[in-house]
Write an enzyme that holds these catalytic residues in place. Structure first.
Site, mmCIF file in Angstrom:
data_model
loop_
_atom_site.group_PDB
_atom_site.id
_atom_site.type_symbol
_atom_site.label_atom_id
_atom_site.label_comp_id
_atom_site.label_asym_id
_atom_site.label_seq_id
_atom_site.Cartn_x
_atom_site.Cartn_y
_atom_site.Cartn_z
ATOM 1 N N GLU A 1 -10.169 6.809 4.312
ATOM 2 C CA GLU A 1 -11.246 5.754 5.445
ATOM 3 C C GLU A 1 -10.338 4.629 5.714
ATOM 4 O OE1 GLU A 1 -11.997 5.811 2.833
ATOM 5 O OE2 GLU A 1 -11.864 3.877 2.454
ATOM 6 N N LYS B 1 0.895 -1.065 0.432
ATOM 7 C CA LYS B 1 -0.236 0.292 0.326
ATOM 8 C C LYS B 1 0.515 1.504 0.310
ATOM 9 C CE LYS B 1 -4.351 -1.871 1.608
ATOM 10 N NZ LYS B 1 -4.010 -2.958 2.433
ATOM 11 N N SER C 1 1.877 -10.524 -0.475
ATOM 12 C CA SER C 1 1.196 -8.551 -0.560
ATOM 13 C C SER C 1 1.789 -7.543 0.558
ATOM 14 C CB SER C 1 -0.058 -8.165 -1.028
ATOM 15 O OG SER C 1 -1.103 -8.783 -0.200
HETATM 16 C C1 LIG Z 1 -4.954 -3.784 1.614
HETATM 17 C C2 LIG Z 1 -4.760 -5.076 1.326
HETATM 18 C C3 LIG Z 1 -4.956 -6.239 0.151
HETATM 19 C C4 LIG Z 1 -5.975 -5.453 -0.311
HETATM 20 O O1 LIG Z 1 -6.050 -4.760 -1.202
HETATM 21 P P1 LIG Z 1 -6.014 -5.159 -2.315
HETATM 22 O O2 LIG Z 1 -5.973 -3.477 -3.636
HETATM 23 O O3 LIG Z 1 -6.536 -6.229 -2.863
HETATM 24 O O4 LIG Z 1 -4.572 -4.916 -3.392
HETATM 25 C C5 LIG Z 1 -3.830 -7.139 0.012
HETATM 26 N N1 LIG Z 1 -2.758 -7.426 0.655
HETATM 27 C C6 LIG Z 1 -1.962 -6.933 1.782
HETATM 28 C C7 LIG Z 1 -1.446 -6.956 3.138
HETATM 29 C C8 LIG Z 1 -3.066 -5.300 2.302
HETATM 30 O O5 LIG Z 1 -2.965 -4.917 3.084
#
Ligand SMILES: *Cc1c(COP(=O)(O)O)cnc(C)c1O
Length: 400
Positions: free
Chosen positions: A117, A95, A384
């Site tokens: 938010e 993010k 992610s």
């Molecule tokens: C917020 C988040 C997601 C989900 O968001 P996407 O917009 O679908 O990528 C996925 N993995 C992590 C670690 C997150 O913090």
């Protein structure tokens, strides 16, 4: 201009095929068009690209490495598994990539406040971090129920100096936080900017957030080629709103040999009401100012959705994903809460990497298919984020 069906999207109206757009009142459309014009202006500027590139390397710690998960691959007895380590980024997830971009854009436009938010607090922490760095005031709206559940993130946001606004109306959760943040934004959209947390919302946000995240796929393609002299056979990522997946996929869209798989949360089961599998079970509709796949109840209201991973429970999904599904270029599969927990523990115990519950959905898909594939095939997972935020919850859930 490329003749590829994937290139040059969205169009000037913000459409990916029939998805996206600006389904908003004319006053807001004017503001969104200003944001788009400012973004298009800085996007091609050398100094902006230079500043973002420097922050990516010196602040976020990019490029994030790709790790060959040898022990996990061996245990599964099939395809080789590789992890794109977005969990190693500063603040622990992908993010930060788009939050830095949004904060720089806000500063360039002379905005006086960044508003957003947050549900579980992940977007809030990443945005508060980026705003502290860029030096711009930040206001985060969060449901009171979530504030009580998500202590570490609430504390971090306060330390980072953002204004945290508790929302007590309605169910005091994410949806009410969105409403509250949006009301604040509408008080002065000329001077404020609403920083959306994924590739969703009205144009230009799905485009901008994608562009800021596209560093993931650019790096991954080059790193994989350099190391293995070939591309991976399968590339997978979890899909909530879809930002980490859309950061990864576009780099591989033209490579026909690469199978792309987005993994949605099946929650407690696709045959229950407790899931968040928007592309798998939803229908084309509209939500939050865009046309996209949506999970709706019979009355046409957004369905209450569920996933063990709070970052994935959203009843809409990015318009570009909706388009890629219809084109058939990306397959969208699901993983359940239970499969996610198993993947979470397995990756932790076999490789010493604790993944975010969101990311564990992509790991779960890979663990399901790897044993059915030859040892010479390669699966690249976009990891992610890291699972520190989920550790206590999982330990309690599993009685560890
Ligand atoms: C917020 C988040 C997601 C989900 O968001 P996407 O917009 O679908 O990528 C996925 N993995 C992590 C670690 C997150 O913090």
């Amino acid at each position: 201009m490329s003749t590829s069906p994937f290139a040059n999207l969205p169009d000037s109206q913000g459409y990916f095929g029939r998805f996206g757009g600006q389904l908003i009142p004319p006053e807001l459309k004017r503001v969104m068009d200003e944001i788009d014009a400012a973004y298009e202006e800085i996007r091609v500027r050398e100094d902006f690209q230079q500043e973002l590139a420097e922050l990516f390397s010196d602040y976020v710690g990019r490029p994030s490495p790709i790790f060959h998960a040898r022990r996990l691959s061996e245990k599964l007895g099939g395809a080789q598994i590789h992890l794109k380590r977005e969990d190693l980024n500063h603040t622990g997830a992908h993010k930060i990539n788009h939050c830095l971009g949004e904060a720089l854009l806000a500063k360039f436009m002379g905005k006086t406040k960044v508003i957003a938010e947050t549900g579980a607090g992940q977007h809030g922490v990443a945005l508060a971090t980026a705003c502290a760095l860029v030096g711009i005031p930040c206001e985060i709206h969060m449901g009171q129920v979530d504030i009580e559940k998500e202590h570490p993130n609430v504390t971090k946001m306060k330390i980072l100096g953002c204004k945290l606004v508790p929302v007590t109306r309605g169910t005091a959760t994410l949806k009410d936080a969105v409403d509250s943040a949006f009301e604040e934004y509408l008080k002065d959209p000329q001077n404020y900017i609403y920083a959306i947390g994924s590739v969703v919302g009205p144009h230009p946000f799905p485009k901008m957030v994608r562009d800021f995240q596209s560093v993931i796929g650019r790096e991954a393609r080059e790193q994989f080629l350099a190391r293995h002299g070939r591309l991976p056979d399968h590339v997978t990522a979890c899909v909530g709103g879809g930002s980490n997946a859309i950061g990864m996929f576009p780099a591989f869209l033209e490579d026909e040999s690469v199978h792309l798989v987005g993994v949605e949360p099946a929650g407690e089961g696709l045959d229950t009401q407790r899931h968040s599998a928007t592309l798998t079970l939803g229908k084309p509709g509209e939500i939050h100012g865009m046309a996209c796949y949506v999970l709706e109840d019979e009355a046409g209201n957004p369905m209450p959705v569920h996933s063990i991973a709070s970052g994935l429970d959203y009843p809409g999904v990015g318009p570009q994903h909706s388009h890629l599904k219809e084109l058939g270029r990306v397959d969208y599969e699901t993983a359940s809460d239970d499969e996610c927990l198993e993947a979470f523990l397995t990756l932790s115990r076999v490789e010493g990497i604790i993944p975010a519950l969101e990311s564990a959905h992509a790991v779960a898909w890979a663990m399901r298919v790897a044993p059915t594939l030859p040892k010479g095939e390669h699966i690249l997972i976009n990891l992610s984020g890291r699972g520190d935020k989920d550790a206590d919850y999982v330990a309690e859930k599993l009685g560890l």
